[in-house]
Design a protein around this motif. Structure first.
Motif, PDB file in Angstrom:
ATOM      1  N   CYS A 463      40.084  32.780  48.543  1.00 23.81           N
ATOM      2  CA  CYS A 463      41.479  32.926  48.111  1.00 23.81           C
ATOM      3  C   CYS A 463      42.020  31.633  47.505  1.00 23.81           C
ATOM      4  N   ARG A 464      41.411  30.499  47.869  1.00 25.46           N
ATOM      5  CA  ARG A 464      41.850  29.206  47.337  1.00 25.46           C
ATOM      6  C   ARG A 464      41.211  28.894  45.990  1.00 25.46           C
ATOM      7  N   HIS A 465      40.234  29.702  45.571  1.00 23.78           N
ATOM      8  CA  HIS A 465      39.587  29.480  44.277  1.00 23.78           C
ATOM      9  C   HIS A 465      40.644  29.498  43.175  1.00 23.78           C
ATOM     10  N   PRO A 466      40.577  28.572  42.228  1.00 22.56           N
ATOM     11  CA  PRO A 466      41.630  28.499  41.188  1.00 22.56           C
ATOM     12  C   PRO A 466      41.758  29.758  40.349  1.00 22.56           C
ATOM     13  N   GLU A 467      40.741  30.606  40.314  1.00 22.58           N
ATOM     14  CA  GLU A 467      40.822  31.823  39.510  1.00 22.58           C
ATOM     15  C   GLU A 467      40.963  33.085  40.361  1.00 22.58           C
ATOM     16  N   ALA A 468      41.255  32.914  41.657  1.00 24.49           N
ATOM     17  CA  ALA A 468      41.529  34.065  42.512  1.00 24.49           C
ATOM     18  C   ALA A 468      42.902  34.621  42.187  1.00 24.49           C
ATOM     19  N   GLY A 469      43.098  35.894  42.475  1.00 23.10           N
ATOM     20  CA  GLY A 469      44.376  36.526  42.213  1.00 23.10           C
ATOM     21  C   GLY A 469      45.441  36.125  43.212  1.00 23.10           C
ATOM     22  N   ASP A 470      46.682  36.489  42.904  1.00 19.12           N
ATOM     23  CA  ASP A 470      47.764  36.286  43.868  1.00 19.12           C
ATOM     24  C   ASP A 470      47.514  37.124  45.110  1.00 19.12           C
ATOM     25  N   LEU A 471      46.925  38.290  44.917  1.00 22.09           N
ATOM     26  CA  LEU A 471      46.518  39.151  46.018  1.00 22.09           C
ATOM     27  C   LEU A 471      45.043  39.512  45.813  1.00 22.09           C
ATOM     28  N   VAL A 472      44.268  39.473  46.880  1.00 22.92           N
ATOM     29  CA  VAL A 472      42.856  39.837  46.829  1.00 22.92           C
ATOM     30  C   VAL A 472      42.693  41.161  47.565  1.00 22.92           C
ATOM     31  N   LEU A 473      42.155  42.156  46.886  1.00 23.90           N
ATOM     32  CA  LEU A 473      41.987  43.495  47.431  1.00 23.90           C
ATOM     33  C   LEU A 473      40.531  43.681  47.858  1.00 23.90           C
ATOM     34  N   VAL A 474      40.319  44.161  49.070  1.00 19.06           N
ATOM     35  CA  VAL A 474      38.977  44.251  49.639  1.00 19.06           C
ATOM     36  C   VAL A 474      38.724  45.677  50.137  1.00 19.06           C
ATOM     37  N   GLY A 475      37.539  46.195  49.885  1.00 17.52           N
ATOM     38  CA  GLY A 475      37.215  47.579  50.194  1.00 17.52           C
ATOM     39  C   GLY A 475      36.688  47.846  51.587  1.00 17.52           C
ATOM     40  N   TRP A 476      36.669  46.833  52.472  1.00 16.61           N
ATOM     41  CA  TRP A 476      36.186  47.068  53.832  1.00 16.61           C
ATOM     42  C   TRP A 476      36.856  46.116  54.795  1.00 16.61           C
ATOM     43  N   CYS A 477      37.154  46.623  55.991  1.00 22.82           N
ATOM     44  CA  CYS A 477      37.574  45.813  57.123  1.00 22.82           C
ATOM     45  C   CYS A 477      37.220  46.584  58.385  1.00 22.82           C
ATOM     46  N   LYS A 478      37.518  46.042  59.519  1.00 21.59           N
ATOM     47  CA  LYS A 478      37.220  46.685  60.802  1.00 21.59           C
ATOM     48  C   LYS A 478      37.833  48.086  60.853  1.00 21.59           C
ATOM     49  N   GLY A 479      37.005  49.073  61.167  1.00 24.30           N
ATOM     50  CA  GLY A 479      37.482  50.435  61.323  1.00 24.30           C
ATOM     51  C   GLY A 479      37.584  51.239  60.049  1.00 24.30           C
ATOM     52  N   ALA A 480      37.302  50.639  58.892  1.00 25.41           N
ATOM     53  CA  ALA A 480      37.413  51.345  57.614  1.00 25.41           C
ATOM     54  C   ALA A 480      36.023  51.723  57.094  1.00 25.41           C
ATOM     55  N   LEU A 481      35.960  52.856  56.409  1.00 29.46           N
ATOM     56  CA  LEU A 481      34.717  53.229  55.736  1.00 29.46           C
ATOM     57  C   LEU A 481      34.594  52.410  54.454  1.00 29.46           C
ATOM     58  N   PRO A 482      33.399  51.870  54.161  1.00 30.38           N
ATOM     59  CA  PRO A 482      33.242  51.014  52.974  1.00 30.38           C
ATOM     60  C   PRO A 482      33.659  51.727  51.691  1.00 30.38           C
ATOM     61  N   LEU A 483      34.375  50.991  50.856  1.00 29.83           N
ATOM     62  CA  LEU A 483      34.966  51.524  49.636  1.00 29.83           C
ATOM     63  C   LEU A 483      34.688  50.577  48.485  1.00 29.83           C
ATOM     64  N   SER A 484      34.446  51.124  47.292  1.00 28.37           N
ATOM     65  CA  SER A 484      34.329  50.305  46.081  1.00 28.37           C
ATOM     66  C   SER A 484      35.370  50.780  45.078  1.00 28.37           C
ATOM     67  N   PHE A 485      35.948  49.834  44.378  1.00 34.38           N
ATOM     68  CA  PHE A 485      36.944  50.173  43.366  1.00 34.38           C
ATOM     69  C   PHE A 485      36.293  50.601  42.058  1.00 34.38           C
ATOM     70  N   ALA A 486      34.975  50.444  41.959  1.00 35.38           N
ATOM     71  CA  ALA A 486      34.210  50.935  40.818  1.00 35.38           C
ATOM     72  C   ALA A 486      33.526  52.240  41.212  1.00 35.38           C
ATOM     73  N   ILE A 487      33.057  52.971  40.210  1.00 35.73           N
ATOM     74  CA  ILE A 487      32.348  54.216  40.482  1.00 35.73           C
ATOM     75  C   ILE A 487      30.881  53.884  40.726  1.00 35.73           C
ATOM     76  N   GLU A 488      30.486  53.862  41.980  1.00 33.34           N
ATOM     77  CA  GLU A 488      29.127  53.525  42.378  1.00 33.34           C
ATOM     78  C   GLU A 488      28.905  53.988  43.803  1.00 33.34           C
ATOM     79  N   ASN A 489      27.652  54.090  44.211  1.00 37.75           N
ATOM     80  CA  ASN A 489      27.304  54.512  45.560  1.00 37.75           C
ATOM     81  C   ASN A 489      26.825  53.362  46.439  1.00 37.75           C
ATOM     82  N   GLY A 490      26.483  52.262  45.824  1.00 41.95           N
ATOM     83  CA  GLY A 490      26.128  51.047  46.542  1.00 41.95           C
ATOM     84  C   GLY A 490      26.931  49.901  45.960  1.00 41.95           C
ATOM     85  N   ALA A 491      27.411  49.005  46.815  1.00 46.74           N
ATOM     86  CA  ALA A 491      28.267  47.924  46.312  1.00 46.74           C
ATOM     87  C   ALA A 491      28.130  46.690  47.190  1.00 46.74           C
TER      88      ALA A 491
END
Length: 536
Positions: A463-491
């Protein structure tokens, strides 16, 4: 007598053919002592430790199994860091910079960039080279790599599409003789291409019957054959030549498994099918390294990350992420049409590394969008980690509302943002509430995560990387089913247990920088490699 000729023939065949070709091209060779160390780094892109262990149990990789069984090699768990992507891992391994990039797609240099594109890869590598640390591949060669790592001879890389120098400028008659001298290899290549073509067509028909997009499935046929077989075999032939020359360090990346895993899933039969060919290719390189007399090579085999079996955001919610984000921003009064890079995976795109006009015509690069500061919001989400750039259109209070809205309404599993200007703390929003990293990593990722001791600090760095966004969106956390924002079956890119569980298969003589630790980091691999090459 006959047994002696049989033992002698493989060495003569490899050495003589390579020596002729080296002489015709005038390629430089190492003339130092034969005890000088050399290193061959073989990366199996995207193969997690659990999937490797499964392949070994199912006897899909018999050569690697023999190396382990005979006690010559030790299998280590490898934590690649975040984001769990090839460019980030190579940035740490080649240049000692972490994280080299904030994701595979992000805003930089005034536009949205994707790390398979030549201009983006070259610009990022130029910045990495200015870090002041020694490039790992200096004086060596690289095949199918995002970065050259300082290699003087880079082949099939974004910054050097097709064969690199000096093969690119070789006379046609020399290349013809090269094919003739390596006729058994090219016969094998032709046979493998035909087999893979048949499998690709079968896969295409199966995909159509399951309702997949016709043209996407059709385009996957040549990319599957090209990346899985052609690129692999050309890299092996080139590596054997470089071994005969005695280059100090040689890197090659086998992309076939990663390409298939993105498309069909990391545990799919199609992805695991490629591992048989990769295992046989590693065996040929290992034997070439054992036969050569110019250097005393070590062969290291590792992966840069794993993959999670994911569901795409579109399949789960019936619309692309940019549509949900644009709707949320409009309701919160943030003006401007959202510019976005979402919905597409990286499949088919690495075929561009072959170079050539025909390849560029059949697989055109997606048009870039400018993304300057002060423009409307920008979303880059080519995988399970995305970046939302608000471009100064939201204060701290409004940014918090956007983060909560992304979790509650857009149903993004995890949203991160720097908690202060220094970036030493990160706020994390999930469906369970708001947390702070690195202190509350267990609440966000689970106390049983195998790399919990690393995740909090690594997300802070990302998040501190100079080219990171103001908000970083992530497709997995505790208790969540893994998700990708792209159309793919492995990520991969995020902090899932599989995508962060890579492996390193190293000889027992490898100079590892520690004695007792349950996993290696990419910096451990870099330190050991520099030590072996005499630059530690």
């Amino acid at each position: 007598m006959r047994a002696g000729w049989i033992r002698f023939f493989p060495r003569w065949r490899l050495g003589t053919r390579s020596a002729w070709f080296i002489r015709w091209l005038g390629l430089p060779c190492f003339e130092g002592p034969p005890t000088a160390p050399g290193l061959i780094l073989i990366q199996i892109d995207g193969l997690s430790l659990p999937q490797l262990q499964r392949a070994l149990e199912q006897k899909r990789m018999p050569f690697l199994q023999r190396l382990i069984r005979r006690g010559r090699y030790c299998l280590h768990c490898h934590y690649p860091g975040l984001p769990a992507t090839t460019p980030a891992c190579q940035g740490a391994l080649f240049y000692g910079v972490h994280p080299a990039v904030p994701a595979f797609s992000f805003r930089a240099f005034g536009e949205l960039v994707r790390m398979y594109q030549p201009q983006a890869a070259s610009a990022v590598e130029k910045r990495l080279a200015e870090s002041g640390q020694r490039p790992l591949l200096l004086g060596g060669s690289a095949y199918a790599s995002n970065f050259t790592g300082g290699a003087g001879e880079a082949h099939f890389c974004p910054a050097a599409s097709g064969w690199g120098k000096p093969l690119r400028g070789a006379p046609s008659w020399v290349l013809a003789l090269f094919i003739l001298l390596h006729l058994p290899s090219f016969i094998r290549l032709t046979a493998l291409l035909l087999v893979e073509l048949g499998l690709a067509v079968t896969d295409f028909l199966r995909g159509i019957t399951e309702g997949q997009d016709f043209f996407k499935e059709l385009k996957f046929i040549p990319t599957r054959v090209g990346i899985t077989i052609l690129l692999r075999e050309l890299a092996v032939i080139g590596t054997q030549l470089d071994v005969a020359r005695g280059l100090p360090v040689i890197y090659l990346n086998f992309l076939g498994y990663d390409e298939q895993a993105h498309r069909r899933g990391p545990d799919s039969r199609f992805a695991h099918w490629t591992l048989k060919g990769i295992d046989a290719a590693i065996a040929r390189i290992w034997r070439a390294a054992r036969l050569v007399k110019r250097r005393r090579y070590q062969v290291w085999i590792y992966s840069d990350h794993g993959q999670e079996h994911v569901q795409s955001y579109f399949d789960r919610h019936g619309r692309h992420l940019d549509q949900a984000v644009a709707e949320l921003l409009a309701e919160l009064g943030i003006k401007g049409q959202l510019q976005a890079d979402v919905g597409r995976g990286i499949q088919t795109q690495r075929i561009l590394w072959f170079g050539g006009r025909l390849i560029r015509r059949l697989f055109p690069v997606w048009n870039d969008s400018t993304a300057e500061e002060g423009e409307p919001p920008v979303l880059a989400a080519l995988g399970p980690v995305g970046h939302l750039y608000l471009n100064g259109l939201a204060d701290v209070c409004l940014k918090t509302q956007v983060a909560r809205g992304l979790v509650e309404r857009a149903q993004v599993p995890l949203v991160l943002a720097r908690a202060d200007a220094a970036g030493d703390k990160v706020c994390a929003w999930t469906a369970a509430g708001k947390f702070q990293l690195p202190e509350q990593a267990a609440e966000v990722f689970g106390a049983d995560h195998p790399f919990l001791d690393r995740l909090g600090e690594d997300w802070v760095r990302l998040c501190r990387h100079p080219e990171a966004g103001d908000l970083v969106l992530v497709g997995w956390c505790k208790g969540a089913l893994p998700l990708s924002f792209a159309i793919e079956n492995g990520a991969h890119a995020g902090a899932g247990p599989n995508e962060t569980s890579a492996f390193a298969l190293l000889p027992d003589q490898a100079p590892l920088p520690f004695a007792h630790r349950r996993y290696l980091t990419t910096f451990d691999l870099r330190a050991a490699a520099l030590d072996l090459l005499g630059h530690g």
